[in-house]
Design a protein around this motif. Structure first.
Motif, PDB file in Angstrom:
ATOM      1  N   GLY A  43      77.976  65.959 -12.007  1.00 24.04           N
ATOM      2  CA  GLY A  43      77.212  66.859 -11.389  1.00 24.04           C
ATOM      3  C   GLY A  43      77.361  68.103 -12.456  1.00 24.04           C
ATOM      4  O   GLY A  43      77.526  67.926 -13.414  1.00 24.04           O
ATOM      5  N   ASP A  44      76.870  69.287 -11.897  1.00 24.59           N
ATOM      6  CA  ASP A  44      76.824  70.755 -12.597  1.00 24.59           C
ATOM      7  C   ASP A  44      78.095  71.265 -12.263  1.00 24.59           C
ATOM      8  O   ASP A  44      78.453  71.769 -11.509  1.00 24.59           O
ATOM      9  CB  ASP A  44      75.600  71.579 -12.318  1.00 24.59           C
ATOM     10  CG  ASP A  44      74.316  70.895 -12.879  1.00 24.59           C
ATOM     11  OD1 ASP A  44      74.298  69.891 -13.781  1.00 24.59           O
ATOM     12  OD2 ASP A  44      73.239  71.159 -12.548  1.00 24.59           O
ATOM     13  N   TRP A  45      78.975  71.580 -13.419  1.00 30.31           N
ATOM     14  CA  TRP A  45      79.960  72.481 -13.248  1.00 30.31           C
ATOM     15  C   TRP A  45      79.717  73.858 -13.963  1.00 30.31           C
ATOM     16  O   TRP A  45      78.985  73.808 -14.705  1.00 30.31           O
ATOM     17  CB  TRP A  45      81.297  71.918 -14.137  1.00 30.31           C
ATOM     18  CG  TRP A  45      81.718  70.489 -13.680  1.00 30.31           C
ATOM     19  CD1 TRP A  45      81.069  69.436 -13.530  1.00 30.31           C
ATOM     20  CD2 TRP A  45      83.183  70.447 -13.000  1.00 30.31           C
ATOM     21  NE1 TRP A  45      81.908  68.602 -13.050  1.00 30.31           N
ATOM     22  CE2 TRP A  45      83.129  68.882 -12.942  1.00 30.31           C
ATOM     23  CE3 TRP A  45      84.235  71.019 -12.760  1.00 30.31           C
ATOM     24  CZ2 TRP A  45      84.344  68.584 -12.131  1.00 30.31           C
ATOM     25  CZ3 TRP A  45      85.370  70.644 -12.445  1.00 30.31           C
ATOM     26  CH2 TRP A  45      85.476  69.333 -11.891  1.00 30.31           C
ATOM     27  N   THR A  46      80.337  74.734 -13.315  1.00 29.22           N
ATOM     28  CA  THR A  46      80.187  76.188 -13.978  1.00 29.22           C
ATOM     29  C   THR A  46      81.469  76.493 -14.548  1.00 29.22           C
ATOM     30  O   THR A  46      82.543  75.999 -14.193  1.00 29.22           O
ATOM     31  CB  THR A  46      79.983  77.263 -12.716  1.00 29.22           C
ATOM     32  OG1 THR A  46      81.154  77.170 -11.990  1.00 29.22           O
ATOM     33  CG2 THR A  46      78.759  76.977 -12.257  1.00 29.22           C
ATOM     34  N   VAL A  47      81.593  76.913 -15.951  1.00 30.53           N
ATOM     35  CA  VAL A  47      82.532  77.176 -16.661  1.00 30.53           C
ATOM     36  C   VAL A  47      82.474  78.799 -17.037  1.00 30.53           C
ATOM     37  O   VAL A  47      81.653  79.240 -18.002  1.00 30.53           O
ATOM     38  CB  VAL A  47      82.618  76.547 -17.883  1.00 30.53           C
ATOM     39  CG1 VAL A  47      83.607  76.840 -18.849  1.00 30.53           C
ATOM     40  CG2 VAL A  47      82.638  74.901 -17.679  1.00 30.53           C
ATOM     41  N   ARG A  48      83.592  79.647 -16.479  1.00 33.19           N
ATOM     42  CA  ARG A  48      83.606  80.890 -17.021  1.00 33.19           C
ATOM     43  C   ARG A  48      84.801  81.307 -17.700  1.00 33.19           C
ATOM     44  O   ARG A  48      85.712  80.666 -17.429  1.00 33.19           O
ATOM     45  CB  ARG A  48      83.910  81.700 -15.457  1.00 33.19           C
ATOM     46  CG  ARG A  48      82.674  81.857 -14.621  1.00 33.19           C
ATOM     47  CD  ARG A  48      83.231  82.330 -13.105  1.00 33.19           C
ATOM     48  NE  ARG A  48      83.889  83.742 -13.397  1.00 33.19           N
ATOM     49  CZ  ARG A  48      85.065  84.235 -12.676  1.00 33.19           C
ATOM     50  NH1 ARG A  48      85.365  83.315 -11.687  1.00 33.19           N
ATOM     51  NH2 ARG A  48      85.378  85.311 -12.957  1.00 33.19           N
ATOM     52  N   SER A  49      84.579  81.675 -18.901  1.00 31.63           N
ATOM     53  CA  SER A  49      85.735  82.163 -19.656  1.00 31.63           C
ATOM     54  C   SER A  49      85.931  83.572 -19.897  1.00 31.63           C
ATOM     55  O   SER A  49      84.970  84.292 -19.958  1.00 31.63           O
ATOM     56  CB  SER A  49      85.161  81.556 -21.255  1.00 31.63           C
ATOM     57  OG  SER A  49      84.832  80.206 -21.372  1.00 31.63           O
ATOM     58  N   ILE A  50      87.132  83.977 -19.591  1.00 28.52           N
ATOM     59  CA  ILE A  50      87.470  85.215 -19.532  1.00 28.52           C
ATOM     60  C   ILE A  50      88.571  85.174 -20.477  1.00 28.52           C
ATOM     61  O   ILE A  50      89.836  84.857 -20.471  1.00 28.52           O
ATOM     62  CB  ILE A  50      88.108  85.619 -17.945  1.00 28.52           C
ATOM     63  CG1 ILE A  50      87.168  85.136 -16.999  1.00 28.52           C
ATOM     64  CG2 ILE A  50      88.400  87.008 -17.828  1.00 28.52           C
ATOM     65  CD1 ILE A  50      87.789  84.722 -15.663  1.00 28.52           C
ATOM     66  N   VAL A  51      88.199  86.425 -21.594  1.00 28.52           N
ATOM     67  CA  VAL A  51      89.111  86.698 -22.533  1.00 28.52           C
ATOM     68  C   VAL A  51      89.383  88.102 -22.602  1.00 28.52           C
ATOM     69  O   VAL A  51      88.516  89.065 -22.642  1.00 28.52           O
ATOM     70  CB  VAL A  51      88.632  86.121 -23.799  1.00 28.52           C
ATOM     71  CG1 VAL A  51      89.581  86.506 -25.044  1.00 28.52           C
ATOM     72  CG2 VAL A  51      88.221  84.763 -23.910  1.00 28.52           C
TER      73      VAL A  51
END
Lengths: 251, 623
Positions: free
Chosen positions: B213-221
């Motif tokens: 399915g669809d995964w959300t991927v948040r990258s926080i740097v």
């Protein structure tokens, strides 16, 4: 014996069709241009091919139809040919490419123009030929939807009708030219099948036993030649009796 | 001139089994030009100069000299206690309330923008207090330091469940201090993983999507800029993980058919469908190489085709065909065929399912090549049109399904809209409208809508807004339709088409997890999805495509189309599509015009209301 088989007439439709007997071929030519009205219903381009009487009983043994049309959507078109006896209208083409879905689609083949010879012996079918890029899209010898062979056996003399109808709104065209080629053979007994005629006494081959034939026989009296109708080696009274008994048109 | 408008009413369930896929061929130049080459995932990276975080996770920022703003995204944001600056004396700012219905179901946005540039050193507090502590709110913070940019991308385009995914993150203009990635699973769970130094100045993280399915991927740097000031940047991406429903299972065979075409049979191992309701279609493609007279390996052509997978799965094969004239033109011997870059993509987002760089190919039988044409001819692009489709019966007496069945121009809206974008008064002659408001379709599904609509007409050109541009080019590439019969200067014209994707697709997915997503996730419009899809669009389709981009009028203050989306996109943009992402290499770029935005409710008028362009498109359209 009078040998005239096989024979062939070539007729091409004209504005004012003119029949010309050239050896074994009858040619009618035309420069007729007729509109093919858009979605015309009962109004169609119509060409009459008149095959005159040759004086002999003949039977059709083969037919080919050539047709040139300008039209931007040949999938609109229905082309039919009706022979002189009016018995059967043959469909040459009926909205080619028409399929309910997919390609070419529910409106048939969208290609331009047609320069085709409907011929039963062609390898490709006119109804199934379609291309996005070819122009004319239908070209060369193509098989008609209904076989022309079914016309074999009819008397070709009389008026043949070619009809071109546009059955879908949106596009119109014009008929540039058409020609009908009929192959025929003598059918002396008029049973619809080709046969060989015998006409004893018709020494000049004009299909009539008459005075010229009688003169020919008398010129060979007591001699030999084609007037020796009973082939007994001499032209005599027996040959004269055969000629008199066949007096009139050959059958 | 007559004018006909037909409104398209489409069946709920589209029967797609009777469409006719094309045998797509592209010239070898498309391989060398990269048009039909799948770019590395770094080529569709997402970058950001802003941070999108839950309101509780950020309470200050350090504005600089660029565009500085803080946007509160929440349900009823006007009820929040929201300000920036020191408590009793908030900093002068411009405040706007914005509709976000295109991105979320229930959230609106309240934007505060600084009127004056700041020194980039002074920390500024953010107050964002909900009327009810249970209410969720997110802050989108732009600190105006646009030289500090986070760029993230996945390490591969192959994202099957259970297959590890590597995330690469790199900060420009600052030194990365630490990073985190937050994953949202299709079933709604959330996972957090740290990012680690990759040894080359960037960060790297690994996770394994265990669910399709669809995964959300948040990258926080978090980082420190050259002045020692802490900067936070985030990216929001969507990752579609699909089962490897089809994979090559043996050697490909190549043989010549009776019509002269070269048929490639690709054996496939097909998984049974888990969802029987939807037909599964995959797009296959590979490069064909062979040896020329001098013994060199040369590219011959590129071949592709849509293939429908049987629900029951098992051993199958897919047939793809190449015109023999490609071999003649290349002077190449089919006996020496070599295939490269065999790819299988799911048509739902063009997710890569399988990739073999050098699949085995066995030539079978003899090959007879035609004389080489003097140049490439159109019939080499998509094979001969089929004479008949399987199972279709002839219906000689059938009349057209529509009142006219004529030659039309199809005008279409894009993804998820509630109003028709084009002003129909600008169009004349016969045209039809595709209207299916609130839809969320893959490019393939969208194209099949057009195909279905085209069945009511003899021929059809297309003018499309936004994703409709994708759909039109997809249709022309993969399926025979009324579009193939259109004659006239321009078959396909697109306005505001995100050919290379838009960052909004990922951001909308992230916000949609919190507030409910407006029309659903649209992976096809992500940078990754669009780039994968675009690698199937050959030059002969691009050459039949004309497109325009627009952006905001760059005033001294209102230098955006929509302030929220502007902060998520790179300038210049039209509020949805960045100018750079609206470019289609090999197509006809009709230029960029300022003062026009993507849709209504933006600063400048919607681009589809530009009468000058509409009249031109109408005039030039093939029908």
């Amino acid at each position: 014996m009078n040998e005239r088989l096989p024979s062939r007439w070539l007729l091409t439709a004209m504005l004012v069709p003119v029949a010309t007997l050239v050896a074994d071929e009858l040619v009618v030519e035309s420069t007729l241009v007729q509109p093919v009205p858009d979605d015309s219903g009962n109004s169609s381009a119509l060409v009459e091919f008149v095959v005159p009487s040759s004086g002999d009983p003949v039977v059709t043994t083969g037919v080919r139809l050539s047709l040139r049309l300008e039209h931007p959507w040949v999938g609109d078109l229905r082309v039919t040919l009706r022979p002189p006896d009016g018995s059967t209208e043959l469909v040459m083409l009926d909205r080619p490419g028409l399929v309910p879905a997919g390609f070419p689609g529910p409106f048939g083949c969208g290609g331009d123009d047609l320069d085709v010879v409907f011929d039963d012996s062609a390898s490709a079918s006119a109804q199934d030929t379609c291309s996005l890029v070819a122009s004319p899209v239908l070209a060369g010898p193509l098989r008609p939807l209904q076989a022309l062979q079914s016309l074999s056996g009819i008397d070709p003399e009389g008026s043949w009708s070619l009809t071109v109808t546009d059955l879908q709104p949106g596009d119109s065209g014009q008929l540039i030219g058409a020609s009908l080629l009929v192959e025929f053979e003598i059918d002396c007994d008029q049973d619809g099948l080709p046969d060989e005629c015998t006409c004893p006494g018709d020494l000049d081959g004009d299909r009539v036993v008459g005075g010229a034939d009688l003169s020919g026989l008398l010129s060979q009296w007591n001699g030999t030649g084609e007037a020796d109708l009973d082939a007994n080696g001499v032209v005599d009274g027996a040959d004269l009796a055969i000629l008199i008994s066949a007096w009139g048109s050959c059958r | 001139m007559s004018c006909t408008i037909t409104l398209a009413i489409l069946p709920c369930l589209l029967q797609v089994h009777d469409v006719v896929p094309k045998d797509v061929n592209a010239p070898p130049g498309d391989i060398t030009a990269g048009h039909v080459v799948l770019p590395g995932p770094e080529q569709s990276a997402t970058s950001s100069v802003t941070a999108l975080l839950p309101a509780r996770e950020i309470d200050r920022f350090v504005p600089g000299s660029g565009k500085s703003a803080v946007v509160l995204i929440a349900k009823d944001p006007e009820l929040w206690d929201f300000s920036i600056g020191a408590g009793s004396q908030p900093l002068a700012s411009s405040e706007r309330l914005l509709d976000l219905s295109g991105m979320t179901q229930s959230a609106s946005a309240r934007a505060l923008r600084l009127l004056e540039p700041s020194d980039g050193l002074t920390s500024m507090p953010i107050q964002a207090k909900a009327p009810d502590e249970e209410l969720a709110g997110w802050l989108l913070v732009a600190d105006g330091c646009e030289d500090v940019r986070l760029t993230t991308h996945f390490g591969t385009r192959h994202h099957a469940p259970g297959r590890p995914v590597v995330l690469h993150a790199r900060m420009e203009g600052a030194h990365s201090a630490r990073g985190t990635m937050v994953l949202g699973s299709p079933s709604g769970d959330s996972f957090e993983h740290p990012l680690h130094p990759d040894g080359a100045g960037g960060l790297i993280g690994v996770f394994s999507p265990d669910e399709a399915g669809d995964w959300t991927v948040r990258s926080i740097v978090e980082s420190v800029d050259h002045r020692g000031v802490g900067r936070v940047r985030t990216t929001q991406q969507l990752l579609r993980s699909l089962p490897e429903s089809a994979a090559p299972s043996g050697s490909v065979t190549a043989s010549q058919q009776t019509d002269g075409r070269i048929e490639f049979r690709v054996p496939l191992a097909v998984l049974p469908a888990s969802d029987l309701a939807a037909p599964r279609r995959v797009a296959l493609a590979f490069e064909v190489w062979a040896t020329d007279a001098s013994g060199r390996q040369v590219p011959v052509c590129w071949v592709s085709r849509i293939h429908e997978l049987p629900a029951e799965g098992g051993a199958q094969h897919a047939s793809l065909r190449a015109d023999p004239r490609w071999f003649s033109l290349a002077g190449a011997d089919p006996k020496s065929i070599e295939l490269r870059e065999l790819r299988i993509h799911d048509t739902r987002g063009f997710v890569l399912l399988a990739h073999e760089p050098r699949p085995d190919c066995i030539p079978v039988g003899s090959f007879e090549l035609p004389s080489p044409p003097s140049a490439v001819v159109p019939s080499m692009h998509a094979g001969a049109a089929p004479e008949r489709i399987a199972g279709a019966s002839r219906a000689s007496s059938m009349r057209a399904g529509s009142p006219d069945g004529g030659h039309v121009l199809l005008l279409s809206h894009g993804y998820c809209t509630d109003q028709f974008p084009f002003r129909t008064n600008d169009f004349s002659g016969d045209f039809v409208l595709y209207e299916e408001y609130g839809q969320n379709l893959s490019n393939d599904e969208f194209a099949l809508r057009f195909e279905s609509l085209g069945r009511s007409h003899k021929s059809m050109g297309i003018v499309g807004h936004s994703q409709a541009g994708h759909a039109a080019t997809h249709l022309y590439t993969f399926y025979w339709s009324a579009l193939d019969w259109a004659t006239g200067p321009r078959k396909i014209q697109g306005v505001g088409v995100p050919w290379l994707g838009t960052a909004l697709a990922g951001n909308a997915a992230v916000l949609g997890e919190v507030f409910g997503i407006g029309c659903g996730e649209v992976y096809d419009l992500t940078y990754d999805g669009s780039t994968s899809w675009l690698s199937f669009i050959p030059s002969w389709v691009r050459q039949e495509t004309w497109y325009w981009t627009t952006s905001f009028e760059d005033g001294w203050f209102y230098d955006y189309c929509q302030i929220v989306t502007d902060l998520l996109l790179s300038d210049p943009d039209d509020g949805t599509v960045e100018q750079y992402a609206g470019q289609l290499a090999g197509a006809n770029n009709e230029g960029h015009k300022t003062g026009w935005c993507h849709t209504r409710l933006m600063r400048d008028p919607p681009q589809c209301r530009d009468a000058e362009r509409n009249v031109l498109m109408n005039q030039e359209a093939a029908r």
